[in-house]
Design a protein around this motif. Sequence first.
Motif, PDB file in Angstrom:
ATOM      1  N   UNK A 134       0.800  -1.233   0.000  1.00  0.00           N
ATOM      2  CA  UNK A 134       0.000   0.000   0.000  1.00  0.00           C
ATOM      3  C   UNK A 134       0.832   1.281   0.000  1.00  0.00           C
ATOM      4  N   UNK A 135       2.094   1.181   0.361  1.00  0.00           N
ATOM      5  CA  UNK A 135       2.941   2.372   0.416  1.00  0.00           C
ATOM      6  C   UNK A 135       3.820   2.542  -0.820  1.00  0.00           C
ATOM      7  N   UNK A 180      -1.499   9.491  -6.631  1.00  0.00           N
ATOM      8  CA  UNK A 180      -2.748   9.440  -5.864  1.00  0.00           C
ATOM      9  C   UNK A 180      -3.708   8.340  -6.319  1.00  0.00           C
ATOM     10  N   UNK A 181      -3.997   8.168  -7.607  1.00  0.00           N
ATOM     11  CA  UNK A 181      -4.975   7.129  -7.981  1.00  0.00           C
ATOM     12  C   UNK A 181      -4.570   5.728  -7.521  1.00  0.00           C
ATOM     13  N   UNK A 182      -3.312   5.365  -7.746  1.00  0.00           N
ATOM     14  CA  UNK A 182      -2.860   4.037  -7.322  1.00  0.00           C
ATOM     15  C   UNK A 182      -2.809   3.943  -5.802  1.00  0.00           C
ATOM     16  N   UNK A 183      -2.362   5.000  -5.139  1.00  0.00           N
ATOM     17  CA  UNK A 183      -2.320   5.011  -3.675  1.00  0.00           C
ATOM     18  C   UNK A 183      -3.722   4.796  -3.107  1.00  0.00           C
ATOM     19  N   UNK A 184      -4.701   5.530  -3.629  1.00  0.00           N
ATOM     20  CA  UNK A 184      -6.073   5.389  -3.137  1.00  0.00           C
ATOM     21  C   UNK A 184      -6.624   3.994  -3.406  1.00  0.00           C
ATOM     22  N   UNK A 185      -6.303   3.418  -4.540  1.00  0.00           N
ATOM     23  CA  UNK A 185      -6.765   2.070  -4.853  1.00  0.00           C
ATOM     24  C   UNK A 185      -6.171   1.053  -3.878  1.00  0.00           C
ATOM     25  N   UNK A 186      -4.877   1.157  -3.633  1.00  0.00           N
ATOM     26  CA  UNK A 186      -4.200   0.185  -2.773  1.00  0.00           C
ATOM     27  C   UNK A 186      -4.458   0.407  -1.283  1.00  0.00           C
TER      28      UNK A 186
END
Length: 138
Positions: free
Chosen positions: A55-56, A77-83
């Motif tokens: 997630x990080x 941000x998009x990948x961070x929010x998804x994970x």
Amino acid sequence: MVTTEPDGATKSSTSTVVRVVWGVVGILLLAWDVFEAVKHAGWVYPAAALGLVLPELPRLAGLGRGHAPGRLAPRAVPLYNLLNRPLIPFAVMVVFSFLGDSPDDIAAPFTFGMSWLTTIALTRALGQGLRTPDGRLR
């Protein structure tokens, strides 16, 4: 609601009670992670380690880029929010609970999902969470 610190960083306004609950859940999940890793060994160790950092990883997309302190690079941000959505690792745990012929068949992917959920819970306990498109805390 998010407040802004004097240095321009953002601070979560999540209540203390919610953060404590996330912390308790995170600590219990971490204990369960360790138990499962010791019990099954083998591929469970790298699966658990990957789940803890996954997630990080989107934060790496912002390295070397100029952005305000406490913010995530907008392209991450998009990948961070998804994970960092708890439902996804929880679904991984549930799906793999019903696959395989023995507990050893599902131990690594189940522990991967559980470690992933552990990281989300502990970061939420620290006041981190999903981000707005410009990288601020929601």
